[in-house]
Structure formats: C-alpha cells, structure tokens
Design a protein around this motif. Structure first.
Motif, PDB file in Angstrom:
ATOM      1  N   VAL A 100      -0.065  29.357  30.984  1.00 60.84           N
ATOM      2  CA  VAL A 100      -0.291  28.903  29.330  1.00 60.84           C
ATOM      3  C   VAL A 100      -1.453  28.572  29.182  1.00 60.84           C
ATOM      4  O   VAL A 100      -2.083  29.033  27.984  1.00 60.84           O
ATOM      5  N   ALA A 101      -2.400  27.860  29.787  1.00 65.03           N
ATOM      6  CA  ALA A 101      -3.451  27.691  29.585  1.00 65.03           C
ATOM      7  C   ALA A 101      -4.627  28.793  29.554  1.00 65.03           C
ATOM      8  O   ALA A 101      -5.511  28.914  28.713  1.00 65.03           O
ATOM      9  N   SER A 102      -3.973  29.999  30.308  1.00 63.75           N
ATOM     10  CA  SER A 102      -4.957  30.997  30.269  1.00 63.75           C
ATOM     11  C   SER A 102      -4.588  32.204  29.109  1.00 63.75           C
ATOM     12  O   SER A 102      -5.194  33.103  29.150  1.00 63.75           O
ATOM     13  N   GLY A 103      -3.661  31.668  28.273  1.00 61.56           N
ATOM     14  CA  GLY A 103      -3.442  32.430  27.116  1.00 61.56           C
ATOM     15  C   GLY A 103      -1.924  32.893  26.996  1.00 61.56           C
ATOM     16  O   GLY A 103      -1.599  33.722  25.946  1.00 61.56           O
ATOM     17  N   VAL A 104      -1.173  32.613  27.940  1.00 61.57           N
ATOM     18  CA  VAL A 104       0.305  33.201  27.797  1.00 61.57           C
ATOM     19  C   VAL A 104       0.911  32.534  26.625  1.00 61.57           C
ATOM     20  O   VAL A 104       0.936  31.106  26.595  1.00 61.57           O
ATOM     21  N   GLU A 105       1.722  33.289  25.743  1.00 58.54           N
ATOM     22  CA  GLU A 105       2.434  32.657  24.791  1.00 58.54           C
ATOM     23  C   GLU A 105       4.041  32.798  24.926  1.00 58.54           C
ATOM     24  O   GLU A 105       4.308  33.844  25.600  1.00 58.54           O
ATOM     25  N   GLY A 106       4.760  32.200  24.327  1.00 61.86           N
ATOM     26  CA  GLY A 106       6.268  32.329  24.391  1.00 61.86           C
ATOM     27  C   GLY A 106       6.864  32.070  25.642  1.00 61.86           C
ATOM     28  O   GLY A 106       7.995  32.673  25.967  1.00 61.86           O
ATOM     29  N   ALA A 107       6.367  31.043  26.384  1.00 65.33           N
ATOM     30  CA  ALA A 107       6.851  30.817  27.580  1.00 65.33           C
ATOM     31  C   ALA A 107       7.996  29.954  27.439  1.00 65.33           C
ATOM     32  O   ALA A 107       8.071  29.174  26.517  1.00 65.33           O
ATOM     33  N   ILE A 108       8.920  30.064  28.379  1.00 65.51           N
ATOM     34  CA  ILE A 108      10.115  28.891  28.401  1.00 65.51           C
ATOM     35  C   ILE A 108      10.009  28.007  29.869  1.00 65.51           C
ATOM     36  O   ILE A 108      10.233  29.079  31.039  1.00 65.51           O
ATOM     37  N   GLY A 109       9.992  26.810  29.886  1.00 64.52           N
ATOM     38  CA  GLY A 109      10.019  26.415  31.245  1.00 64.52           C
ATOM     39  C   GLY A 109      11.368  25.508  31.072  1.00 64.52           C
ATOM     40  O   GLY A 109      11.930  25.147  30.181  1.00 64.52           O
ATOM     41  N   VAL A 110      12.015  25.684  32.287  1.00 63.72           N
ATOM     42  CA  VAL A 110      13.313  24.823  32.530  1.00 63.72           C
ATOM     43  C   VAL A 110      13.114  23.708  33.679  1.00 63.72           C
ATOM     44  O   VAL A 110      12.795  24.044  34.842  1.00 63.72           O
ATOM     45  N   ALA A 111      13.346  22.737  32.888  1.00 62.57           N
ATOM     46  CA  ALA A 111      13.352  21.244  33.553  1.00 62.57           C
ATOM     47  C   ALA A 111      14.706  20.698  34.020  1.00 62.57           C
ATOM     48  O   ALA A 111      15.144  20.096  32.740  1.00 62.57           O
ATOM     49  N   TYR A 112      15.245  20.701  35.057  1.00 59.70           N
ATOM     50  CA  TYR A 112      16.567  20.179  35.244  1.00 59.70           C
ATOM     51  C   TYR A 112      16.478  18.631  35.445  1.00 59.70           C
ATOM     52  O   TYR A 112      15.743  18.089  36.337  1.00 59.70           O
ATOM     53  N   ALA A 113      17.045  17.793  34.459  1.00 64.00           N
ATOM     54  CA  ALA A 113      16.902  16.465  34.528  1.00 64.00           C
ATOM     55  C   ALA A 113      18.060  15.897  33.472  1.00 64.00           C
ATOM     56  O   ALA A 113      18.691  16.764  32.853  1.00 64.00           O
ATOM     57  N   SER A 114      18.483  14.709  33.786  1.00 62.31           N
ATOM     58  CA  SER A 114      19.569  14.091  33.019  1.00 62.31           C
ATOM     59  C   SER A 114      19.175  13.755  31.438  1.00 62.31           C
ATOM     60  O   SER A 114      20.013  13.579  30.682  1.00 62.31           O
ATOM     61  N   SER A 115      17.741  13.746  31.378  1.00 59.61           N
ATOM     62  CA  SER A 115      17.420  13.318  29.996  1.00 59.61           C
ATOM     63  C   SER A 115      15.924  14.038  29.766  1.00 59.61           C
ATOM     64  O   SER A 115      15.241  14.245  30.484  1.00 59.61           O
ATOM     65  N   MET A 116      15.608  13.878  28.447  1.00 55.70           N
ATOM     66  CA  MET A 116      14.342  14.546  28.207  1.00 55.70           C
ATOM     67  C   MET A 116      13.366  13.339  28.590  1.00 55.70           C
ATOM     68  O   MET A 116      12.270  14.101  29.164  1.00 55.70           O
ATOM     69  N   ARG A 117      13.449  12.165  28.518  1.00 56.38           N
ATOM     70  CA  ARG A 117      12.780  11.211  29.092  1.00 56.38           C
ATOM     71  C   ARG A 117      12.271  11.252  30.565  1.00 56.38           C
ATOM     72  O   ARG A 117      11.008  11.327  30.891  1.00 56.38           O
ATOM     73  N   ARG A 118      13.209  11.511  31.379  1.00 56.65           N
ATOM     74  CA  ARG A 118      13.002  11.907  32.913  1.00 56.65           C
ATOM     75  C   ARG A 118      12.230  13.277  33.057  1.00 56.65           C
ATOM     76  O   ARG A 118      11.477  13.335  34.031  1.00 56.65           O
ATOM     77  N   ALA A 119      12.818  14.332  32.165  1.00 59.77           N
ATOM     78  CA  ALA A 119      12.092  15.384  32.421  1.00 59.77           C
ATOM     79  C   ALA A 119      10.513  15.459  32.177  1.00 59.77           C
ATOM     80  O   ALA A 119       9.459  15.858  33.020  1.00 59.77           O
ATOM     81  N   LEU A 120      10.303  14.569  31.133  1.00 61.06           N
ATOM     82  CA  LEU A 120       8.718  14.487  30.622  1.00 61.06           C
ATOM     83  C   LEU A 120       7.876  13.534  31.503  1.00 61.06           C
ATOM     84  O   LEU A 120       6.831  13.452  31.722  1.00 61.06           O
ATOM     85  N   ALA A 121       8.667  12.777  32.471  1.00 61.42           N
ATOM     86  CA  ALA A 121       7.990  12.003  33.488  1.00 61.42           C
ATOM     87  C   ALA A 121       7.813  12.724  34.716  1.00 61.42           C
ATOM     88  O   ALA A 121       6.871  12.458  35.367  1.00 61.42           O
ATOM     89  N   ARG A 122       8.802  13.870  35.170  1.00 57.75           N
ATOM     90  CA  ARG A 122       8.681  14.553  36.298  1.00 57.75           C
ATOM     91  C   ARG A 122       7.654  15.619  36.353  1.00 57.75           C
ATOM     92  O   ARG A 122       6.978  15.701  37.297  1.00 57.75           O
ATOM     93  N   VAL A 123       7.606  16.274  35.189  1.00 57.37           N
ATOM     94  CA  VAL A 123       6.516  17.523  35.232  1.00 57.37           C
ATOM     95  C   VAL A 123       5.041  16.919  35.533  1.00 57.37           C
ATOM     96  O   VAL A 123       4.334  17.560  36.006  1.00 57.37           O
ATOM     97  N   PRO A 124       4.597  15.926  34.703  1.00 61.67           N
ATOM     98  CA  PRO A 124       3.335  15.386  35.057  1.00 61.67           C
ATOM     99  C   PRO A 124       2.962  14.767  36.479  1.00 61.67           C
ATOM    100  O   PRO A 124       1.900  15.007  37.125  1.00 61.67           O
ATOM    101  N   ALA A 125       4.332  14.273  36.963  1.00 58.60           N
ATOM    102  CA  ALA A 125       4.207  14.248  38.519  1.00 58.60           C
ATOM    103  C   ALA A 125       4.101  15.272  39.150  1.00 58.60           C
ATOM    104  O   ALA A 125       3.141  15.121  40.303  1.00 58.60           O
TER     105      ALA A 125
END
Length: 607
Positions: free
Chosen positions: A478-503
């Motif tokens: 995405v940083a190189s210019g890709v658009e319309g990407a979909i990431g799938v992060a399996y987690a029990s909540s959005m908060r946990r997903a947003l903590a795991r991806v940076p990790a």
C-alpha cells in the motif's frame, strides 16, 4: 503424606506409603511407584497432593490412565475411594494421618462419582468380595507394539507443571456480548462406543504385531491384500475367543481397521465429506469435527498415538511434502486445498495435536448481507461506495464463515476486477478469475507473493494478516501505491486487531518504534469493518469505523455505523438495529473527488 493401595488383576493387594507430595508411576526403575507390566509405560502417570487434593495426570502413556473407568486426558482430581486404572493395576489413594482428606467437591463428573459410590457400596455389602472383583473384565486399551513405536521420528514428551486456569476476559463495555456457539457431544464415550474402541484397538494391535516393524510405513507391493487377509483371520480369532462384543458389526469393524492400517484413519472419510469444515484431534483418542459451526465427536477416533502420527505422515506424503525428522510443528497444504497443522512431542506435551481446515468457497454479495440481517442497506451502500473508490479496508472478526462472507461480498462489489488472494487458511474464493496464492508453510515466500500480486495491473489485493511477514508485506505494498486493498485480521474485537497488526510490524522490523508502527497502520487503512458473533449464534457487522490517526498509545477511530442491541426474544434471538453515528466521515470528500456519488443522508443520526 499419603498411601497408595495397589491391586493387580489376579494378584495380591499391597499398600505403599509416601512422604513426598508428588510421585511418578511407571514400569521401570527410577519411578517412585514401579508397576512392572508390559501395558504400563516407562513413565505412565503422576500422582500429587496439592492443597489437600489428590491429582492424577497421565504422562502421554500408550495405554492411557483411567479414573473410575473413564480415560482422563488432563489433570484430574480424585477422592479417597476412587479407582485409578493403569494397565493391569488398580490404585486407590488413602490420605495418611494429618495430611487431610481430599475435598469432596473434587470436580469429577457426576457419573464418575456415582460410579465410585456404587463400587464402594458393592464392596461393603458383598461379603468376601475383593476389590479386584469389582474391576470390569474388559480387555485393556490397545497397546502400540514397541517395534512400531521405535520407527517414530519424534522424541518422547517432557513433563510440565499443571497449568493454572486462566480467567476469561470480560467483554468490552458498550458492545454486544459475543460468543462462538459450541455444541459438543459428551466428553467421554458411552459403554457401547468404548467397547467398540477396545475391540478395534485389539484387532489393529494384532495386525501390527503380525507385520514386520515399519512395514506399514511407506508403500509395499501386496501390503493391502496381506492386511485384508490378516484382518479376516484375526477378527475370526477374536470372535471365537469371545473378545468381540456381540453387537459389533464385523464389516464396519474391518472397514475402520483397514482405514487406520492402510489409510488416514477417520481423517480420510472426513476430508471427503463436503459438509465438514474443520477437523481437530487434540489427542489420538479425541477427534472433533466442525460442521456449520457445530462440533461433534468422531467415533471411533484413532486407536493409538502411532496410528495418528502415521495418518499425518501419509497425508503429507500424498501432498508431496513429507515430514522431516527434525520438525516438531508442521504446516502443509494437503489434497483438496485443506491446511493441515500439527504439533508433535516434545513441543506438544500430551501427544500429537492435529488441526485440519478445509478450503471452502464462500460466495456472497452485499445484498446477501442485508437479507441475512448481517448489515443494513445504508451500511452496505457505504461499503459499496468505498470499494468503487478503491478505499483500503481492514476487516476484523472471528475466523468463521461470517468474516469470509463479508470479505467475499466486498470483493464481489468490485465487478470485473482482478483479485489476488494471499491466504493461509481462508475459505474466501470471491470470483471465478481470482488468483489465489497459498502462504502456508514457508513464511519467507509471503512478501514475494504479495509483491507479485501488486505487479498485476489493476489487481486488488486481499491478504490474510496472520503473520508478521504477511502484515508487513501488505502495508509495504500500500505504501508503494497499491489501492483498494483488503486486509483480513482475525480477532475477537477491532481493538485487539489494531493492537496486533502494529505488533506484527515490529516483529518484522526489529527496532521499529511502537508509535511508528501505529502510524504506519493508521496511514494504510481508511475504513475498518468489525464483525462478531452474538449470543444467538448469528454473525453481524458490529461497526464500521474510519481511521482518524493515532492518539497516545492507540490508533484512533471514528464510528460511522454500529449495531445496537435492543432486546433478546424468549427464543434467545438477539434483536437490534443498525444506526449511523451522525458523524460524516472524512473519506466522503475523497469519494466525491474520485467521481463516486455519495448520499449524505446515509450518515444522518436517527431520531
């Protein structure tokens, strides 16, 4: 501290006292309690006194440890008078003076308590009956021939202390309670199933003993016909000896034995069954199958640890990905696209654990989500507009058909687009012309697969963020210019997903600061779609939020749509409605700048 009363089938009873709080039981010297019989493992079980409770733990023995005629698979509390069956021996624990009694609320099943109580009454009310007479005259569990076990490339398991129970985390405030429905059969087989298991184990053991050590490994000309001949002979012998229950269907028994000796055991039929989504073997004698998010136990399971390992090796060899001797944890894409993950000893302390997830096509559209009640019409319209404008989306939710259905619907909204999926376990197949890359096995190839997908003109990347390599490679694309990407992060909540991806990013880039990782994630995704499964078992979109940057130690979001629970019907169905927050997302201006018509009334907060 306590004493153990040992009675051997056909032998005398003896009593041994121990001062230590923990003893080991096995057939060789070096154990605190030695039971020198062939159907007792070298290090079979462990007995201990903890907080005035007696606990028995099976140490991954070949023939298993039984408490009140029920096989145990984890640390089990026993009371005075309970019977522990180890091979041909029956053990009873008696507290010594001053050591205290084991607590009556031991955690044994009610059936086990009733069984123990019945045995005690029978012993007291029947004059002249010895404890041995209460032992059921049923052949012991199947034993793996030593020659066959010697061929296994995996080491013996190691000991670990009992794990303390972990208290489940409370649900997040202001969110509907979420759970995954589970409907599992009884943890222990009934008498008929147990009798059948014993009969199958005896038959398989006799065939293994009649063959040369290692003969079942690999492929040998004429092996199938020889096994069939041996099965016919030995099943007749067992029937003549009266060791097969009268209600056993001999044809079914031979079929199960043949599948275990020559094929993949119960795995074979389950892999061929299109209704099966997942198969889990937590032990060789505990196999669970998942159909439509409901679990049920498989009868019969495998007869031995060796049989389970043999089945795993065969599946891997059929996929041209054999197991190397040094591997203790494997991940293989096997026939039909299913993903097989397995852990062996010593990594898996209690024996081999296998999880097989089958690749299934899940096709859906945004209108289907509305009809199913998973989303509202305004919410679906907004997501369709985001897809048309090639906005980058992050989908979070449990690893089930609900999450897959939403991802499939988002892909279908981009009509005519070329999709490139980089996945490990996903069920999603969004379009007939989709390009699917499997990132199972070699984690080093994940960045190359994502980079290859990014080179396809106009392609839309769909990536499962299940490893640091996959997370980092999508964010880099995405940083190189890709658009319309979909990431799938399996987690029990959005908060946990947003903590795991940076990790994941920090794991892939040692030295990357936490705040920099969060800013990288916030700059990558525009919209987050959060899914959950509520108490009635139905999947719903819980929220659609816009990423607004970072705030302190977290990624900041602004909720656009959410599902609000109103009540629960008498039948248990959760009733509610989808509502807009009233906030107009900043991305709306970007949608208009890209020529996508935006209906601003979608974001109006209802009265």
């Amino acid at each position: 501290m306590f004493a153990v009363v040992i009675s051997e089938k056909g032998g005398a009873e003896r009593r041994e006292a121990f001062e230590q709080l923990e003893i080991s039981v096995g057939r060789v010297q070096g154990n605190d309690l030695m039971l020198p019989k062939g159907n007792v493992s070298k290090r079979h079980a462990r007995l201990m006194l903890r907080d005035n409770r007696f606990i028995v733990t099976d140490l991954n023995s070949t023939n298993g440890t039984y408490v009140n005629r029920r096989r145990i698979s984890q640390a089990t509390i026993v009371r005075e008078g309970d019977r522990i069956y180890i091979g041909d021996f029956v053990l009873r624990i008696e507290p010594s003076d001053g050591s205290g009694e084991a607590e009556s609320g031991s955690g044994n099943s009610p059936e086990a308590d009733a069984d123990s109580g019945t045995a005690s009454r029978d012993s007291a009310d029947t004059p002249g009956r010895s404890p041995e007479s209460l032992v059921p005259r049923v052949p012991g569990p199947p034993r793996v021939p030593s020659g066959a076990r010697a061929q296994l490339p995996f080491a013996e398991p190691v000991d670990r202390e009992l794990s303390r129970p972990i208290r489940a985390a409370a649900p997040e405030p202001s969110r509907p309670s979420i759970r995954t429905p589970r409907r599992v059969a009884a943890s222990h087989p009934d008498n008929d199933a147990l009798s059948y298991r014993v009969a199958l184990g005896m038959l398989v053991e006799r065939i293994e003993s009649a063959l040369d050590p290692g003969e079942l490994e690999g492929e040998r000309v004429g092996l199938a016909s020889r096994v069939s001949q041996l099965l016919a002979e030995h099943s007749s012998h067992l029937r003549a000896e009266g060791r097969l229950p009268t209600n056993v269907d001999i044809d079914v028994l031979l079929s199960h034995a043949r599948a275990e000796l020559l094929g993949a055991g119960p795995f074979g039929a389950l892999l061929d069954d299109p209704s099966v989504a997942e198969v889990v073997a937590s032990r060789f004698d505990s196999v669970v199958v998942v159909r439509d998010q409901e679990e049920s136990r498989v009868e019969p399971p495998f007869t031995s640890e060796a049989a389970l390992q043999r089945a795993v090796r065969r599946l891997c060899e059929q996929a041209s990905a054999p197991i190397r001797n040094e591997e203790e944890v494997i991940e293989r894409r096997i026939a039909g696209g299913a993903l097989l993950t397995a852990a062996f000893a010593p990594t898996s302390v209690r024996g081999t654990v296998v999880v097989i997830r089958k690749l299934r096509e899940v096709r859906s559209m945004l209108d289907d989500l509305v009809r199913r009640g998973m989303a509202s019409a305004p919410l679906a319209s907004f997501l369709e507009q985001c897809v048309a404008a090639r906005v980058n989306l992050l989908v979070t939710g449990p690893r089930d058909a609900g999450t897959s259905r939403v991802v499939s619907a988002l892909c279908a909204a981009a009509a005519g687009a070329q999709h490139v999926l980089v996945q490990r376990t996903s069920e999603v197949v969004p379009a007939e012309d989709a390009t699917i890359f499997s990132a199972a096995g070699d984690s080093k190839q994940a960045p190359r697969l994502v980079a290859l997908g990014a080179l396809i003109p106009g392609a839309r990347l769909v990536v499962e963020l299940v490893s640091p390599e996959l997370s980092e490679s999508l964010l880099a694309a995405v940083a190189s210019g890709v658009e319309g990407a979909i990431g799938v992060a399996y987690a029990s909540s959005m908060r946990r997903a947003l903590a795991r991806v940076p990790a994941d990013l920090m794991a892939a880039h040692p030295g990357l600061a936490a705040h920099a990782a969060r800013e990288w994630v916030a700059a990558t995704f525009d919209i987050i779609v959060e899914l959950g499964r509520l108490a009635d078992g139905r999947s719903r979109v819980l929220s659609v939020s816009e990423v607004s940057g970072t705030r302190g130690d977290e990624i900041a979001t602004q909720e656009i749509f959410s599902f609000m629970v109103e009540n629960t019907s008498p039948g248990g169905q959760v009733q509610g409605k989808f509502a807009a927050s009233g906030a107009v997302p900043r991305v709306a201006a970007e949608l208009r700048s890209r020529g996508v018509a935006v209906d601003m009334s979608l974001f109006g907060r209802p009265r």
